[in-house]
Design a protein around this motif. Structure first.
Motif, PDB file in Angstrom:
ATOM      1  N   LEU A 191      18.591  25.845  68.168  1.00 56.57           N
ATOM      2  CA  LEU A 191      17.602  26.727  68.788  1.00 56.57           C
ATOM      3  C   LEU A 191      18.258  27.439  69.962  1.00 56.57           C
ATOM      4  CD1 LEU A 191      14.593  24.310  68.529  1.00 56.57           C
ATOM      5  CD2 LEU A 191      14.507  26.697  67.782  1.00 56.57           C
ATOM      6  N   ASP A 192      18.627  28.689  69.758  1.00 51.24           N
ATOM      7  CA  ASP A 192      19.261  29.481  70.816  1.00 51.24           C
ATOM      8  C   ASP A 192      18.949  30.971  70.707  1.00 51.24           C
ATOM      9  OD1 ASP A 192      20.735  30.139  68.600  1.00 51.24           O
ATOM     10  OD2 ASP A 192      22.641  29.355  69.335  1.00 51.24           O
ATOM     11  N   ARG A 193      17.985  31.326  69.816  1.00 54.06           N
ATOM     12  CA  ARG A 193      17.585  32.725  69.587  1.00 54.06           C
ATOM     13  C   ARG A 193      18.692  33.555  68.962  1.00 54.06           C
ATOM     14  NH1 ARG A 193      13.614  34.315  74.719  1.00 54.06           N
ATOM     15  NH2 ARG A 193      12.500  32.315  74.769  1.00 54.06           N
ATOM     16  N   LYS A 194      19.685  32.881  68.374  1.00 52.21           N
ATOM     17  CA  LYS A 194      20.822  33.562  67.756  1.00 52.21           C
ATOM     18  C   LYS A 194      21.114  32.957  66.387  1.00 52.21           C
ATOM     19  CE  LYS A 194      22.906  32.638  71.631  1.00 52.21           C
ATOM     20  NZ  LYS A 194      23.845  32.474  72.762  1.00 52.21           N
ATOM     21  N   ALA A 195      21.779  33.714  65.554  1.00 46.93           N
ATOM     22  CA  ALA A 195      22.118  33.269  64.204  1.00 46.93           C
ATOM     23  C   ALA A 195      23.483  32.596  64.135  1.00 46.93           C
ATOM     24  CB  ALA A 195      22.075  34.449  63.239  1.00 46.93           C
ATOM     25  N   LEU A 196      24.023  32.222  65.266  1.00 48.80           N
ATOM     26  CA  LEU A 196      25.339  31.597  65.306  1.00 48.80           C
ATOM     27  C   LEU A 196      25.313  30.256  64.589  1.00 48.80           C
ATOM     28  CD1 LEU A 196      26.332  32.346  69.015  1.00 48.80           C
ATOM     29  CD2 LEU A 196      26.773  33.720  66.963  1.00 48.80           C
ATOM     30  N   GLY A 197      26.418  29.930  63.927  1.00 45.44           N
ATOM     31  CA  GLY A 197      26.528  28.672  63.187  1.00 45.44           C
ATOM     32  C   GLY A 197      26.217  28.821  61.717  1.00 45.44           C
ATOM     33  N   PHE A 198      25.454  29.853  61.346  1.00 44.18           N
ATOM     34  CA  PHE A 198      25.148  30.110  59.945  1.00 44.18           C
ATOM     35  C   PHE A 198      26.252  30.963  59.319  1.00 44.18           C
ATOM     36  CE2 PHE A 198      20.512  29.939  61.418  1.00 44.18           C
ATOM     37  CZ  PHE A 198      20.425  28.578  61.170  1.00 44.18           C
ATOM     38  N   HIS A 199      26.288  30.974  57.987  1.00 47.36           N
ATOM     39  CA  HIS A 199      27.270  31.789  57.277  1.00 47.36           C
ATOM     40  C   HIS A 199      27.076  33.262  57.669  1.00 47.36           C
ATOM     41  CE1 HIS A 199      30.150  32.106  53.877  1.00 47.36           C
ATOM     42  NE2 HIS A 199      29.698  33.348  53.837  1.00 47.36           N
ATOM     43  N   ASN A 200      28.130  33.889  58.127  1.00 45.11           N
ATOM     44  CA  ASN A 200      28.166  35.283  58.605  1.00 45.11           C
ATOM     45  C   ASN A 200      27.453  35.477  59.945  1.00 45.11           C
ATOM     46  OD1 ASN A 200      29.748  36.368  56.582  1.00 45.11           O
ATOM     47  ND2 ASN A 200      28.007  36.880  55.270  1.00 45.11           N
ATOM     48  N   GLY A 201      26.877  34.443  60.507  1.00 46.77           N
ATOM     49  CA  GLY A 201      26.257  34.575  61.813  1.00 46.77           C
ATOM     50  C   GLY A 201      27.302  34.829  62.887  1.00 46.77           C
ATOM     51  N   GLY A 202      27.105  35.881  63.675  1.00 44.70           N
ATOM     52  CA  GLY A 202      28.066  36.224  64.721  1.00 44.70           C
ATOM     53  C   GLY A 202      29.323  36.893  64.214  1.00 44.70           C
ATOM     54  N   ALA A 203      29.340  37.278  62.934  1.00 46.49           N
ATOM     55  CA  ALA A 203      30.509  37.989  62.395  1.00 46.49           C
ATOM     56  C   ALA A 203      30.630  39.354  63.064  1.00 46.49           C
ATOM     57  CB  ALA A 203      30.354  38.158  60.887  1.00 46.49           C
ATOM     58  N   PRO A 204      31.817  39.958  63.021  1.00 45.41           N
ATOM     59  CA  PRO A 204      31.937  41.320  63.556  1.00 45.41           C
ATOM     60  C   PRO A 204      30.891  42.231  62.922  1.00 45.41           C
ATOM     61  CG  PRO A 204      34.105  40.438  63.050  1.00 45.41           C
ATOM     62  CD  PRO A 204      33.103  39.444  62.529  1.00 45.41           C
ATOM     63  N   ARG A 205      30.329  43.117  63.731  1.00 50.28           N
ATOM     64  CA  ARG A 205      29.269  43.991  63.238  1.00 50.28           C
ATOM     65  C   ARG A 205      29.774  44.827  62.064  1.00 50.28           C
ATOM     66  NH1 ARG A 205      25.141  44.721  67.421  1.00 50.28           N
ATOM     67  NH2 ARG A 205      25.751  43.486  69.233  1.00 50.28           N
ATOM     68  N   GLN A 206      28.973  44.833  61.011  1.00 50.14           N
ATOM     69  CA  GLN A 206      29.278  45.663  59.850  1.00 50.14           C
ATOM     70  C   GLN A 206      28.009  45.923  59.071  1.00 50.14           C
ATOM     71  OE1 GLN A 206      31.535  43.329  56.734  1.00 50.14           O
ATOM     72  NE2 GLN A 206      31.693  41.892  58.428  1.00 50.14           N
ATOM     73  N   HIS A 207      27.895  47.140  58.609  1.00 57.76           N
ATOM     74  CA  HIS A 207      26.665  47.518  57.919  1.00 57.76           C
ATOM     75  C   HIS A 207      26.543  46.804  56.573  1.00 57.76           C
ATOM     76  CE1 HIS A 207      23.297  49.767  56.466  1.00 57.76           C
ATOM     77  NE2 HIS A 207      23.968  50.030  55.363  1.00 57.76           N
ATOM     78  N   GLY A 208      25.314  46.381  56.239  1.00 54.36           N
ATOM     79  CA  GLY A 208      25.019  45.852  54.922  1.00 54.36           C
ATOM     80  C   GLY A 208      25.498  44.436  54.658  1.00 54.36           C
ATOM     81  N   LEU A 209      25.924  43.721  55.694  1.00 54.31           N
ATOM     82  CA  LEU A 209      26.466  42.369  55.489  1.00 54.31           C
ATOM     83  C   LEU A 209      25.423  41.428  54.893  1.00 54.31           C
ATOM     84  CD1 LEU A 209      28.934  40.526  55.890  1.00 54.31           C
ATOM     85  CD2 LEU A 209      28.046  39.980  58.167  1.00 54.31           C
ATOM     86  N   VAL A 210      24.156  41.641  55.211  1.00 58.88           N
ATOM     87  CA  VAL A 210      23.108  40.748  54.707  1.00 58.88           C
ATOM     88  C   VAL A 210      23.008  40.793  53.187  1.00 58.88           C
ATOM     89  CG1 VAL A 210      21.188  42.398  54.813  1.00 58.88           C
ATOM     90  CG2 VAL A 210      20.755  39.948  55.174  1.00 58.88           C
ATOM     91  N   ALA A 211      23.532  41.855  52.571  1.00 59.27           N
ATOM     92  CA  ALA A 211      23.523  41.937  51.109  1.00 59.27           C
ATOM     93  C   ALA A 211      24.404  40.860  50.480  1.00 59.27           C
ATOM     94  CB  ALA A 211      23.967  43.321  50.653  1.00 59.27           C
ATOM     95  N   GLN A 212      25.293  40.249  51.271  1.00 63.40           N
ATOM     96  CA  GLN A 212      26.120  39.155  50.769  1.00 63.40           C
ATOM     97  C   GLN A 212      25.358  37.830  50.711  1.00 63.40           C
ATOM     98  OE1 GLN A 212      29.814  38.762  52.896  1.00 63.40           O
ATOM     99  NE2 GLN A 212      30.362  40.919  52.648  1.00 63.40           N
ATOM    100  N   SER A 213      24.206  37.762  51.383  1.00 57.28           N
ATOM    101  CA  SER A 213      23.423  36.528  51.355  1.00 57.28           C
ATOM    102  C   SER A 213      22.834  36.327  49.959  1.00 57.28           C
ATOM    103  CB  SER A 213      22.292  36.590  52.384  1.00 57.28           C
ATOM    104  OG  SER A 213      22.805  36.696  53.694  1.00 57.28           O
ATOM    105  N   PRO A 214      22.828  35.092  49.447  1.00 55.46           N
ATOM    106  CA  PRO A 214      22.325  34.859  48.094  1.00 55.46           C
ATOM    107  C   PRO A 214      20.815  35.017  48.013  1.00 55.46           C
ATOM    108  CG  PRO A 214      22.795  32.774  49.170  1.00 55.46           C
ATOM    109  CD  PRO A 214      23.288  33.860  50.092  1.00 55.46           C
ATOM    110  N   ALA A 215      20.341  35.388  46.823  1.00 59.37           N
ATOM    111  CA  ALA A 215      18.900  35.462  46.597  1.00 59.37           C
ATOM    112  C   ALA A 215      18.298  34.063  46.549  1.00 59.37           C
ATOM    113  CB  ALA A 215      18.610  36.212  45.301  1.00 59.37           C
ATOM    114  N   ASN A 216      19.042  33.118  45.994  1.00 59.13           N
ATOM    115  CA  ASN A 216      18.571  31.740  45.861  1.00 59.13           C
ATOM    116  C   ASN A 216      19.581  30.800  46.488  1.00 59.13           C
ATOM    117  OD1 ASN A 216      16.129  32.127  44.016  1.00 59.13           O
ATOM    118  ND2 ASN A 216      17.758  33.166  42.858  1.00 59.13           N
TER     119      ASN A 216
END
Length: 580
Positions: A428-453
């Motif tokens: 609990l820190d109001r940030k997505a750090l620690g998750f896959h791609n959390g805190g990665a260098p900024r890049q457009h469309g990165l969330v499209a790499q997250s799985p649907a399931n």
């Protein structure tokens, strides 16, 4: 032909005036003979400023603006002023630009010259020292409307300034030709033939972490150095645009957004007359980042500046205290924020007055120095680490800071819930750090790499197996074992680091519907689709799970996306389940 001749004559007159200005001794303000503008500078540099734009920026014998738009200031997303409608003042970037009606010497001391440019809404000051390549600037409110964006900026020659630098990114700016050859897919974002993206949002940064930012090339650099930053809206997670390649013209853009909302639900504010933004330093050099870094260290050490000798600016105190959780633990590493008193506006969206941010040490102690004299509220929340299980926010109103006063608040008790935790995914820190791609260098469309399931097994999976953002149609399932049945109810808590419309989430526990997070009901921020990988606007929900729903043996919590919009969705902070 007469028009071309007139323009040519004006350019020659301006160039001659600028050349003569460089032969002046020390800081100066000169009016053009044509009556169409002014020249300011010193023996090292000078710039010609017209009704709106500053052009012909001469430094080391070269015009650093050339055909670019130049230096200007303005605001956006507020009510349109009637004088703007009447005068039909154009804006080249969708904002309302200040129109300078006069320029005068505000103060001429033995050390510096303070030149003030006046518009109906604001005064913009340039504080010029004899041997400084650049100037300090500060902006004073006179009659600004309610607004969301307030900025000054420099748009410079695109061949001279080829690179951009912030504390988070230092790289070549995209070539203008690449933008022209690409396909626009959303605001200021283009897809190239190889599938990669160009977007100005990749250069954004968290404002209170920036040491200096600007654009540079082999021979020249132009930088903004902003120590203090108490005049900038928002808390630790306030992020903004910094530098980019202008898509319409190819200009190298150096932004100084001093009130912004590019990554927030909203940040519109109405300011008191006299609110002052700055001073900051606009600094020129030979393109050396090392020199700019050294200058930034010097400026941060000198803040608050002595040359701005108004009572409001110089009247400051200190606030200290110790945060202790109600369960006895020190609030180790907590984020601490001094902001608006008696306010129901989130700390990220506060922006009317002045703001101070810091962190507690391992024992919960905090110190906030050089705080303007006023009445504040103190806020705190978990920044992860030893208190990563704490969802509650601390707040205390009516913190009165006096001039030169060291206000010691002593031990402050932070009330936290003491429920039995079944599982928790992510700090609990109001940030997505620690998750896959959390805190990665900024890049457009990165969330499209997250799985649907996705399936997350408590006790086997790691936080890095959970992705920072959930967007596509599908279900993310959390599996967990309980050793025995219980008649107790439970609380499922969802902490989102951000949310971008339009996506819907249906939440169930063991097949029992618990809640829905629907686009129609949620406030939306642009962080996820504007290259954000860490945070946007924080959301927190506690959902009731009826007694008897949880069972002995294998249980599940399902987060199902039932409505999908490309690059939009849910930016995760933490998920946890407690017995009540």
């Amino acid at each position: 032909m007469k028009t071309l001749a007139l323009c040519a004559s004006l350019l020659i007159a301006t160039a001659n005036a600028a050349a003569n200005a460089t032969r002046s001794s020390g800081p100066f303000l000169k009016s053009l003979d044509s009556g169409t503008g002014w020249i300011i500078g010193n023996d090292l540099w000078n710039i010609t400023i017209g009704e709106i734009y500053g052009k012909s920026l001469f430094y080391q014998g070269q015009d650093l603006i050339g055909n670019a738009a130049g230096h200007y200031s303005g605001y956006g997303n507020g009510p349109t002023s009637q004088h703007r409608i009447a005068r039909l003042i154009p804006s080249i970037d969708g904002e309302t630009n200040f129109v300078w009606t006069s320029a005068s010497v505000y103060q001429n001391s033995s050390e510096y010259l303070d030149v003030v440019f006046s518009a109906i809404e604001v005064d913009l000051h340039w504080v010029i020292y004899p041997e400084l390549a650049g100037a300090y600037q500060y902006l004073v409110n006179k009659a600004l409307p309610t607004l969301a964006v307030l900025r000054t900026l420099c748009r410079l020659d695109n061949t001279t300034f080829t690179h951009g630098r912030t504390n988070a990114k230092d790289d070549a700016l995209p070539p203008y030709a690449d933008i022209l050859a690409a396909t626009k897919v959303q605001d200021e974002t283009w897809q190239q033939a190889d599938g990669t993206y160009i977007t100005k949002y990749d250069w954004s940064a968290f404002v209170r972490e920036i040491d200096f930012h600007g654009v540079y090339g082999d021979s020249f650099g132009s930088w903004y150095i902003r120590p203090g930053r108490d005049y900038i809206n928002g808390d630790h997670l306030k992020q903004e645009l910094t530098v980019h390649r202008e898509s319409a013209t190819g200009d190298a853009v150096e932004l100084n957004v001093i009130h912004g909302s590019h990554f927030q639900v909203t940040s519109s504010a109405t300011f008191p007359v006299g609110k002052t933004w700055g001073p900051w330093l606009w600094y020129l050099n030979n393109g050396s980042r090392e020199d700019a870094s050294s200058r930034a260290q010097q400026e941060f050490a000198a803040w608050p500046y002595t040359f701005l000798n108004t009572t409001g600016y110089q009247s400051r105190g200190r606030v200290s205290g110790r945060l202790v959780l109600s369960d006895g633990r020190p609030a180790s590493g907590a984020a601490v924020f001094l902001g608006d008193n008696q306010s129901d506006v989130s700390t990220l969206d506060q922006g009317t007055d002045y703001y101070y941010a810091g962190y507690a040490d391992d024992e919960g102690n905090f110190n906030l120095d050089n705080v303007r004299t006023a009445e504040y509220a103190l806020y705190a929340w978990s920044n992860g680490g030893d208190i990563s299980d704490v969802a509650a926010t601390f707040s205390q109103n009516n913190i009165v800071v006096g001039d030169r006063e060291a206000l010691a608040l002593g031990d402050l008790i932070w009330s936290v819930k003491t429920r039995e935790r079944i599982f928790q995914i992510g700090d609990l820190d109001r940030k997505a750090l620690g998750f896959h791609n959390g805190g990665a260098p900024r890049q457009h469309g990165l969330v499209a790499q997250s799985p649907a399931n996705l399936t997350y097994i408590v006790g086997e999976s790691n936080a890095s197996d959970w992705y920072y953002g959930q967007s596509a149609l599908g279900s993310w399932t959390v599996l967990f074992d309980l050793p025995e049945a219980s008649n107790r109810s439970a609380t499922l808590a969802i902490s989102l680091a951000g949310y971008s419309k339009s996506s819907d989430l249906v939440i169930s526990v063991n097949g029992h519907s618990v809640s829905q997070l629907l686009s129609a009901d949620l406030l939306s921020d642009p962080a996820l689709y504007r290259s954000g990988t860490t945070a946007g606007e924080w959301h927190y929900y506690e959902l009731h799970v009826d007694s008897g729903v949880l069972q002995a043996g294998l249980n599940n919590v399902v987060f199902q996306v039932t409505r999908y919009t490309l690059w939009r969705g849910f930016l995760w902070d933490s998920v946890f389940l407690d017995w009540n």
